[in-house]
Each structure stands twice: as structure tokens, then as C-alpha cells.
Design an enzyme around this catalytic site. Sequence first.
Site, PDB file in Angstrom:
ATOM      1  N   PRO A 195       0.832  -1.204   0.000  1.00 40.56           N
ATOM      2  CA  PRO A 195       0.000   0.000   0.000  1.00 40.56           C
ATOM      3  C   PRO A 195       0.867   1.255   0.000  1.00 40.56           C
ATOM      4  O   PRO A 195       2.063   1.211   0.298  1.00 40.56           O
ATOM      5  CB  PRO A 195      -0.816  -0.127   1.302  1.00 40.56           C
ATOM      6  N   PRO A 196       0.281   2.391  -0.325  1.00 42.93           N
ATOM      7  CA  PRO A 196       1.053   3.647  -0.306  1.00 42.93           C
ATOM      8  C   PRO A 196       1.549   3.970   1.101  1.00 42.93           C
ATOM      9  O   PRO A 196       0.852   3.769   2.091  1.00 42.93           O
ATOM     10  CB  PRO A 196       0.034   4.692  -0.788  1.00 42.93           C
ATOM     11  N   GLY A 197       2.778   4.461   1.170  1.00 48.13           N
ATOM     12  CA  GLY A 197       3.328   4.920   2.436  1.00 48.13           C
ATOM     13  C   GLY A 197       3.981   3.859   3.291  1.00 48.13           C
ATOM     14  O   GLY A 197       4.363   4.139   4.423  1.00 48.13           O
ATOM     15  N   GLY A 199       6.861   2.343   2.681  1.00 44.95           N
ATOM     16  CA  GLY A 199       8.316   2.425   2.659  1.00 44.95           C
ATOM     17  C   GLY A 199       8.972   1.684   1.514  1.00 44.95           C
ATOM     18  O   GLY A 199      10.122   1.258   1.645  1.00 44.95           O
ATOM     19  N   LYS A 200       8.308   1.533   0.378  1.00 42.64           N
ATOM     20  CA  LYS A 200       8.902   0.819  -0.761  1.00 42.64           C
ATOM     21  C   LYS A 200      10.096   1.591  -1.327  1.00 42.64           C
ATOM     22  O   LYS A 200      11.163   1.020  -1.575  1.00 42.64           O
ATOM     23  CB  LYS A 200       7.830   0.601  -1.838  1.00 42.64           C
ATOM     24  N   GLU A 417     -24.339  10.586  18.081  1.00 42.88           N
ATOM     25  CA  GLU A 417     -23.074   9.943  18.445  1.00 42.88           C
ATOM     26  C   GLU A 417     -23.256   8.985  19.625  1.00 42.88           C
ATOM     27  O   GLU A 417     -22.589   7.942  19.688  1.00 42.88           O
ATOM     28  CB  GLU A 417     -22.024  11.001  18.787  1.00 42.88           C
ATOM     29  N   HIS A 420     -24.399   5.676  18.220  1.00 39.39           N
ATOM     30  CA  HIS A 420     -23.290   4.871  17.682  1.00 39.39           C
ATOM     31  C   HIS A 420     -22.529   4.177  18.803  1.00 39.39           C
ATOM     32  O   HIS A 420     -22.216   2.982  18.721  1.00 39.39           O
ATOM     33  CB  HIS A 420     -22.325   5.781  16.914  1.00 39.39           C
ATOM     34  N   ASP A 494     -23.138   6.992   6.902  1.00 42.33           N
ATOM     35  CA  ASP A 494     -23.275   5.697   7.575  1.00 42.33           C
ATOM     36  C   ASP A 494     -24.038   4.706   6.704  1.00 42.33           C
ATOM     37  O   ASP A 494     -23.662   3.538   6.601  1.00 42.33           O
ATOM     38  CB  ASP A 494     -23.997   5.872   8.917  1.00 42.33           C
TER      39      ASP A 494
END
Length: 653
Positions: A195-197, A199-200, A417, A420, A494
Amino acid sequence: MTLRTALITMLVLFALTILFRHFGAGIASQEISYSQFMSEVKGGQVMQVEIQGQTIRGQRGNNTRFFAYNPETDNSVLIGTLLDNKVELRGREPSGNSVWAHLLISWSPILLLVGISIYLVRQMQSGMGGRGTLSFGKSRARLLGENRIRVTFKDVAGVEEAKQEVVELVDFLREPGKFQSLGGHIPKGVLLIGPPGTGKTLLARAIAGEAQVPFFTVSGSDFMEMFVGVGASRVRDMFEQAKKQSPCIIFIDEIDAVGRHRGAGLGGGHDEREQTLNQLLVEMDGFERSDGVIIIAATNRPDVLDPALLRPGRFDRQVVVPLPDIRGREQILRVHMAKVSCSERVQPMVIARGTPGFSGADLYNLVNESALIAARDDKKAVDMSDLEQARDKIMMGSERRSLVMSDKEKQLTAYHEAGHAIVGLRQPSHDPVYKVTIIPRGRALGVTMYLPENDKLSYSREYLEARICSLFGGRVAEELIFGSSAVTTGASNDIQHATEMARNMVTRWGLSERLGPLTYSDEEEEVFLGHAITKHKSISDETAHLIDEEVRGVIDTGYKRAKEILTRDIDKLHLMSKSLVQYETLDKRQIDAIMEGREPPPPSGWDEGARLGGARQSGDAAEGAAAAPEQEDKGLKGRPKGHSGPGEEAGIA
């Protein structure tokens, strides 16, 4: 302004100066006959005369200038006439090379312009280091020398398995004879997937830093150009340069820009991207082998790559660089915290436990945000409160305390909230509730935040049903307290996430008893027009109708279950809503007290007078804001997000 621009500007100004001086002099001076000159002298019109050889230049009384040629070889009569008429007389030494001087002055502007044109053409051909307008076929890869890369494996944390996979590359570049003596060959290419970010790119730089070899870096989009054949030419040039620096590493970032499936577009074999890919395939494993040149590529879309690119002999090894687990997050946090001033009481493990789904880039951003928060508060070091505040900011969005909300809107948000939170708390398989707030954050008017106790790699049907149930907790709370006619658009986000989750359960994850473990959706989302045109319908109308019924059944079950929970805990719903209006934010300690039927204790440092005198006083209802995004719908990967509050996307049915 660059040196080249300044030089060109000076040359142009010099040419214009010569042109004005040459042609301007000819326009200002008028040629007259010698007899007319003598007539004007005797008539008293001439005031000044300059004699240079056979050329006579003069000025009249009205400041007009003229010139004439003297046919006489003896100037004694002319000089006497000029003196008798009181004309100011000057003389100048005759010029022996007047013809050459005239030719030089006449042709110099043209020669100068030709020289400037030649200079510009050569600059465009050379391209200032191979990047000029006419050097389209030159590689855009940047060469980093052995001593320019300071990153090593010590700077890469949280991906230990991926590091072990690429250590062999470093050993081969350092001691190639160790492998060649046994007849082994190093992998031609290594594909970093994740995935992006995660560390490739950092891992690729660490490989080059450890091996101490030349490192070519280029992006997949650097090969593409508007002219056909340019991409293939750049690939050839890049490998030619790499062979001269062998052994070396070529790193291609975002290789999916040129490595997508061939035949997907409408351009056929003449498509520029496909020609570039074909040349890359040939260079990696064709008749001419590129020994000593290792290709490292990175992508987060391995599913769209061409199969020929992934076969042995090209990208032999695929290294997965995943999102870090709790231990990996702790290691990454320690690496980044070593670069900032942190308090001794900072506990990286506590922060790592509360940041599931964070990538390495997210953790770097968290540490950086905490340092900015500490600096804003004039602290000498970053403490736990700064890190927790930065985590909440990243996960739930920035607080918008300046947003004015009416008392009714605030109460509605509080019940939403609270619904939830209570529904999530009453289901054992659901993630624990971490925090509830009605302070607008990001694009949401309120947020309920859940944090899983452990990193989840797969999800059970019971967990997914609990998630869908909690998503409807806010809408059900509004309906129970204010009536069905007063339900707002605040639950639109939602509803969207619950519907997507339910449809994935039925069509992708095989969690429907009536439809069974079959896939009814296309996993590969083709983005090319060619495949989009030829795509056929894969399910019948009866199956589509059955899918809709199953999705509706999952949704109705979750909605009914949420209604039963809140009806049974209506007293706790009122208490939590009242506490949210009073304190605006409830932490886990206060939430547990409410669920036990007790009044929640005030938060530490609570000042009722300061709250009442704050900026968020009652007023007109604020405009609706879009809700904060939930977890990623495909596989529920990514960090947990809070739910939206009521009022989002106001005006949309």
C-alpha cells in the site's frame, strides 16, 4: 535569470544597438550634391562642417544634418569659401579601411543573429545535460553516486521480512563471486508491492546505500511523452547508461504507469505505452543480457501489471511491503522519535497500540504533528498528550471549534453519536469505543471513534454484522428521540458504508446462505476503454434480484438489532447525550461510567466557566458538512475512523 538567458539578452541588446546606430545615422543625415552644398554655404545656411577625405558632413542653422562628396582634389578653394562665410570648420583623418568598416557594420547584425540561432539550436540538442527540447529520446533517470545515498537498513523499520528478502541483492553486489561459484544467478528484478506509504522507495534507497553502487532512479511516467517512440528510446538509453555503471541498480517508481496489461487500450500495438513496455521487456531479458544491472520497481497496483513483466527472468522476486503490525509500528515510531526531542515518559508501544492500520508515512506524520503541537504550546519536549492529540487529529480530523452550532443541532448531534457508541458497546464482537465527541472534526459534526484491541487480518460474519448495526445506531437514536419525521441527513455516510459492506458480504465474501460462496462482482476494475466496451454482463436478472434481497435483509437485520439495543438502553442514551452536551468529549473512563448507570466524572482540568465563555456558543445552525470517511470498504483495511454526526450533506435526500 540563468547565465544562458543573461548572455542571450546581452547579445540581442548589442545587435539592436548596432542596428539603431547604423540605420539611425543614415536616416538622420541627408545626402546633397556638392553644388547645393556650396550654394547653402554662400547663402549662410550652413553653420558647421566636418571634412574627412572626400566626405563632407555638415549641420545647418535649423539643426538638420547632411553630407556630400567633394569632387575636387584640392580643398583650398573650399576652405577659403567656408572661412569667408564664417562656417565652423573641423577636419578628421581619412580612414584607410572605410570599405571594410562599412561592410563590417552592415553585416554584423546579420552575423550576430546567425550566431545566436546556432547557439540556441546547439543548446536544445545538448539539452542542458540531456533534458532539452530536442533530446526527447534521452533517459530521464537521475544517477545518484555511491556516496550520495546515506540511507541504510537501520533507517528502515517495521518491514523485517521484506528486508530479509532483499539482503541477498546487497550480498551479490558486494561479493558476486560467492554466488557465481555455485552457478547461481541473482534475480534480474525485484518488485516491491504494498500500500502507499509503507516504505517501498525507502527500502530501495536502503539497498543502494548498503551496496554502495550507482543508483538510477526514475518514475514510470517519465518514459511517457506525446511523441510516439520516445518512451522506448528512453528505456534503451537508460539501460545503456546503466551498463556503463555496472554493477548498479535501476529503481522504477510507480511502474504500473508503463507496465499495465497490453491490449487493453484502443491503440493496439502502436500505443506509446505498449511500445515502452515492449522495450522494457526486451532490455530486462532479451538476446542481450544486462548482467550486473538489477531492476527494482515499486507499485501498489500489482493486479494491473502485464504477466510478461512478472515472469521469471524479469521480475523474479516479488517482495510484499505490508502495513506494519503493532511491533513494526513501535519500531517505526522509535526511528522517527529519535529525530525529535521527546520526553522520557513517552511510551511508543502505547501509541503503536492505538494506531492500527497506520503506514510508515502516517506514523512519520504523527510524530511530526506532535512536534508541531508541542512547539505551538512552547514546550521543550514532546510528551504523550502531544502524541495523542496528533493521533486524534489524524484519525478524526482537526477540531473546528469556531463552527457555530445551535442548541438543537448540538443536542441532535449528541444523540446521534451516543447511539453509535451504545450500539457498538453492546456487541461483544465489535471494536471497543475509544472516544465520543460532538466537537466538529474534519468534515463531520461529531465523531465516535473505535480502536481494535489487536490488528485484524480477516473479519468474521459476526464482526461485520456488528459493524453494520453500529453504523445505524445514530439514525436509530434520532428516530427514537425526535420521531421518524425529524430524522436528518446526518446518517447518509453511515448508510453508504453499511450498504457497501452488506453488498460485499453477499457478492464478494460468500457470507450469504442463499447465494453461497460464489463471487458475483468483478474484482478487476478495468480502467481502459477497450475492456469497458467489451465487458459483458456476468449475472442474470434473477440473481441480481436475489442479491438485492439479500443485501436488504442484512441491512434490515442490523437496523432492527440497533433499535432493540437503544430501546432497551434508552436511559443510558439520555445520560450520554446530556454528558456530551456538557463536556463535548467523552473518553473511555467516562463512557464506562455511563454504561454502568453512573454520572460520568468531569475530565481533568475541566473549567465550566471557561467552557461557557468559549467561542462555541449557540447560534444559527451551521451548514452541513460531509462526514469523515469510514474504513476502506474493500476488505475493511486501513485505520478505524469515526462516524459522522448529523447535518452532513445537508439538503441531499
